[in-house]
Design a protein around this motif. Structure first.
Motif, PDB file in Angstrom:
ATOM      1  N   SER A   1       0.853  -1.188   0.000  1.00 27.96           N
ATOM      2  CA  SER A   1       0.000   0.000   0.000  1.00 27.96           C
ATOM      3  C   SER A   1       0.887   1.235   0.000  1.00 27.96           C
ATOM      4  CB  SER A   1      -0.907   0.008   1.240  1.00 27.96           C
ATOM      5  OG  SER A   1      -1.512   1.262   1.426  1.00 27.96           O
ATOM      6  N   VAL A   2       0.551   2.191  -0.858  1.00 25.70           N
ATOM      7  CA  VAL A   2       1.261   3.470  -0.888  1.00 25.70           C
ATOM      8  C   VAL A   2       0.221   4.578  -0.972  1.00 25.70           C
ATOM      9  CG1 VAL A   2       2.862   4.961  -2.151  1.00 25.70           C
ATOM     10  CG2 VAL A   2       3.285   2.501  -2.042  1.00 25.70           C
ATOM     11  N   ILE A   3       0.346   5.580  -0.102  1.00 25.76           N
ATOM     12  CA  ILE A   3      -0.505   6.771  -0.162  1.00 25.76           C
ATOM     13  C   ILE A   3       0.411   7.983  -0.244  1.00 25.76           C
ATOM     14  CG2 ILE A   3      -2.198   8.181   1.056  1.00 25.76           C
ATOM     15  CD1 ILE A   3      -3.340   5.633   2.258  1.00 25.76           C
ATOM     16  N   THR A   4       0.311   8.708  -1.342  1.00 33.09           N
ATOM     17  CA  THR A   4       1.181   9.855  -1.586  1.00 33.09           C
ATOM     18  C   THR A   4       0.348  11.121  -1.687  1.00 33.09           C
ATOM     19  OG1 THR A   4       2.772   8.508  -2.804  1.00 33.09           O
ATOM     20  CG2 THR A   4       2.854  10.877  -3.178  1.00 33.09           C
ATOM     21  N   VAL A   5       0.701  12.138  -0.909  1.00 28.60           N
ATOM     22  CA  VAL A   5       0.104  13.464  -1.069  1.00 28.60           C
ATOM     23  C   VAL A   5       1.029  14.244  -2.000  1.00 28.60           C
ATOM     24  CG1 VAL A   5      -0.677  15.564   0.079  1.00 28.60           C
ATOM     25  CG2 VAL A   5      -0.892  13.352   1.243  1.00 28.60           C
ATOM     26  N   GLY A   6       0.560  14.436  -3.224  1.00 22.92           N
ATOM     27  CA  GLY A   6       1.423  15.066  -4.226  1.00 22.92           C
ATOM     28  C   GLY A   6       1.267  16.558  -4.333  1.00 22.92           C
ATOM     29  N   SER A   7       0.161  17.101  -3.791  1.00 20.19           N
ATOM     30  CA  SER A   7      -0.089  18.532  -3.944  1.00 20.19           C
ATOM     31  C   SER A   7      -0.932  19.025  -2.787  1.00 20.19           C
ATOM     32  CB  SER A   7      -0.818  18.800  -5.272  1.00 20.19           C
ATOM     33  OG  SER A   7      -1.222  20.153  -5.377  1.00 20.19           O
ATOM     34  N   ILE A   8      -0.591  20.229  -2.282  1.00 19.21           N
ATOM     35  CA  ILE A   8      -1.377  20.878  -1.232  1.00 19.21           C
ATOM     36  C   ILE A   8      -1.416  22.366  -1.548  1.00 19.21           C
ATOM     37  CG2 ILE A   8       0.676  20.904   0.266  1.00 19.21           C
ATOM     38  CD1 ILE A   8      -1.311  20.869   2.659  1.00 19.21           C
ATOM     39  N   HIS A   9      -2.618  22.919  -1.661  1.00 18.00           N
ATOM     40  CA  HIS A   9      -2.784  24.330  -2.010  1.00 18.00           C
ATOM     41  C   HIS A   9      -3.862  24.951  -1.141  1.00 18.00           C
ATOM     42  CE1 HIS A   9      -0.244  24.446  -5.627  1.00 18.00           C
ATOM     43  NE2 HIS A   9      -0.672  23.219  -5.839  1.00 18.00           N
ATOM     44  N   GLY A  10      -3.534  26.101  -0.539  1.00 16.81           N
ATOM     45  CA  GLY A  10      -4.526  26.800   0.258  1.00 16.81           C
ATOM     46  C   GLY A  10      -4.011  28.152   0.682  1.00 16.81           C
ATOM     47  N   GLY A  11      -4.920  29.076   0.860  1.00 14.18           N
ATOM     48  CA  GLY A  11      -4.554  30.399   1.345  1.00 14.18           C
ATOM     49  C   GLY A  11      -4.103  31.328   0.242  1.00 14.18           C
ATOM     50  N   SER A  12      -4.029  32.629   0.597  1.00 14.18           N
ATOM     51  CA  SER A  12      -3.660  33.648  -0.389  1.00 14.18           C
ATOM     52  C   SER A  12      -2.671  34.678   0.136  1.00 14.18           C
ATOM     53  CB  SER A  12      -4.919  34.374  -0.876  1.00 14.18           C
ATOM     54  OG  SER A  12      -5.578  35.008   0.215  1.00 14.18           O
ATOM     55  N   LYS A  13      -2.518  34.795   1.483  1.00 13.52           N
ATOM     56  CA  LYS A  13      -1.669  35.838   2.042  1.00 13.52           C
ATOM     57  C   LYS A  13      -1.191  35.421   3.435  1.00 13.52           C
ATOM     58  CE  LYS A  13      -1.626  40.920   2.190  1.00 13.52           C
ATOM     59  NZ  LYS A  13      -0.993  41.092   3.520  1.00 13.52           N
ATOM     60  N   HIS A  14      -0.078  36.019   3.854  1.00 14.32           N
ATOM     61  CA  HIS A  14       0.549  35.633   5.113  1.00 14.32           C
ATOM     62  C   HIS A  14      -0.403  35.699   6.301  1.00 14.32           C
ATOM     63  CE1 HIS A  14       3.835  36.909   2.482  1.00 14.32           C
ATOM     64  NE2 HIS A  14       4.677  36.193   3.222  1.00 14.32           N
ATOM     65  N   ASN A  15      -1.216  36.727   6.367  1.00 19.55           N
ATOM     66  CA  ASN A  15      -2.002  36.977   7.583  1.00 19.55           C
ATOM     67  C   ASN A  15      -3.485  36.681   7.409  1.00 19.55           C
ATOM     68  OD1 ASN A  15      -2.559  39.069   5.873  1.00 19.55           O
ATOM     69  ND2 ASN A  15      -2.415  40.696   7.450  1.00 19.55           N
ATOM     70  N   ILE A  16      -3.809  35.827   6.422  1.00 16.83           N
ATOM     71  CA  ILE A  16      -5.204  35.451   6.217  1.00 16.83           C
ATOM     72  C   ILE A  16      -5.351  33.947   6.431  1.00 16.83           C
ATOM     73  CG2 ILE A  16      -7.090  35.288   4.554  1.00 16.83           C
ATOM     74  CD1 ILE A  16      -5.956  37.748   3.163  1.00 16.83           C
TER      75      ILE A  16
END
Length: 441
Positions: free
Chosen positions: A261-276
């Motif tokens: 079994s292999v589970i790979t997280v290939g991409s993570i995207h979230g947020g738009s600015k340092h303080n948000i």
């Protein structure tokens, strides 16, 4: 175009050893034209769903050899039949699509193709997975069998399949009635170039050979706000981080260690600015396994874990993470029917010599070839690995420990003359032996 006629064998040969010698000679004679075909295919790659000219070229080659050819099956798929009396039906499959890669091999024949992809982005295109080798070996095998019909009886079924790289081509061709409209094979054969095996060698793995592969999106929702007031929010970045770590325990703590079994997280995207603190984070995962039950367990565990993590953070059920499995891209594991794999290995050993055939270990890469053996007809199917690395480069890498360019690398450049010659010999010898068996009732 390939010449339609080569000198046929003048005698019905009494032994497999004599046939092996003659096959080697015949393939060597055809090699200059096969190399020219390879260079054409290599320099004119087409992306998945765009294989128009590739399909036309393959159809033309097969028509010249006397096949009954049907185009536009499952997209740009080609099905060609050569009927040669009573006997089994042997299907040989090759995949035809290229990859969105800018070639960086430095070879004088390197692909310079640039096209627009489905998102209207300009991309380079390259046969970085060896499909140009597959197609050339496919045509070379068709040529040998068409020009030496006195050596076999039955029906030869050649299938040029599009859209393998996106896991869609085999599904589409089967959906359009590949085994009902044309012929039901008794055996299905395929090959795949290896970037870790020297040219001239072949490897085969009875049983599981390639993996189930699933693409999964997870949309992690939260309650956004100002970075200075985190207590008024539910931070989806933190939740996504917890999910990434928790997902690793599915393989290590929920699935038997005896089940790959292999589970790979290939991409993570979230947020738009340092303080948000954002409202949403998107994760992209790949799940791999062999056993279908393990695949189901992976998906169920992800759904359970993500909901539990969201609940523990105080999110209401309507904001639970969304786990979406791209079923249209899912690829089942490839299972080489053991009896067929052993027979194919024996045929190839007789043709190439024992020293040129090795046992392959299963890999966690995916290939939609496996679908041809998973229909209700339960047809025996086997794919084997075809070494593609220039032998001196392979020996040097073994000595230095430096990794070789892998499949899907912009620098992957197989030793195409030796690889093609070996592929045609191995596939032709395998088909000839299978034609000696009685067809299934």
């Amino acid at each position: 175009m390939m010449k339609t006629l080569l000198p046929a064998l003048s005698l019905v040969l009494a032994s497999h050893g004599a046939l092996a010698y003659q096959l080697d000679t015949e393939v060597a004679r055809a090699l200059p034209e096969l190399k020219a075909l390879y260079l054409h295919l290599h320099q004119n790659p087409e992306l998945s769903y765009q294989e128009t000219q590739t399909a036309k070229r393959l159809a033309s080659e097969l028509k010249q050899l006397g096949f009954e050819v049907t185009e536009q099956i499952g997209g740009h798929g080609v099905v060609a039949l050569l009927r040669n009396g009573e006997g089994p039906t042997v299907m040989i499959r090759a995949d035809t699509d290229g990859l969105p890669i800018v070639e960086q091999t430095g070879k004088p024949y390197a692909s310079k193709v640039r096209v627009k992809d489905a998102s209207n982005n300009e991309v380079g295109v390259m046969h970085g997975c060896g499909h140009d080798i597959h197609m050339t070996s496919f045509i070379g095998t068709a040529q040998q069998l068409a020009n030496n019909r006195d050596q076999w009886q039955g029906t030869l079924m050649m299938v040029a399949q599009p859209a393998e790289e996106v896991g869609a081509g085999a599904k589409a061709m089967l959906k359009e009635g590949l085994f009902s409209r044309f012929a039901k094979p008794d055996h299905v054969l395929g090959l795949h170039v290896s970037a870790s095996l020297p040219a001239g060698q072949v490897a085969i793995a009875p049983g599981y050979a390639l993996a189930n592969v699933d693409s999964v999106d997870i949309i992690v929702r939260g309650k956004g706000g100002h970075g200075a007031y985190p207590h008024t929010t539910v931070d989806p970045v933190v939740l996504a981080s917890r999910i990434v770590l928790a997902a690793q325990t599915i393989t290590s703590r929920e699935i038997s260690p005896l089940k790959p079994s292999v589970i790979t997280v290939g991409s993570i995207h979230g947020g738009s600015k340092h303080n948000i603190i954002s409202n949403e984070v998107k994760l992209q995962l790949t799940l791999r396994s062999y056993d279908p039950a393990v695949r189901e367990q992976q998906i169920a565990a992800l759904e359970r874990m993500t909901k539990g993590i969201a609940q523990s953070a105080g999110l209401p059920p309507e904001l639970a993470p969304i786990v979406y499995v791209h079923e249209e891209e899912s690829i089942p594991s490839t299972y080489n029917t053991p009896e067929l794999a052993v027979r194919v290995e024996k045929s190839i050993r007789a043709e190439l010599g024992d020293e040129q055939v090795v046992k392959a270990e299963p890999v966690m890469a995916g290939e939609d070839f496996g679908l041809y053996g998973r229909t209700p007809e339960n047809i025996p199917a086997t794919i084997f690995w075809l070494g593609g690395v220039e032998p001196d480069a392979y020996r040097q890498a073994q000595f230095s420990g430096e990794p070789l360019p892998s499949l899907h690398s912009s620098k992957f450049a197989p030793d195409y003359p030796l690889t093609i010659k070996t592929g045609v010999r191995a596939m032709t010898a395998s088909a000839l032996d299978l034609f000696k068996t009685a067809p299934a009732l």
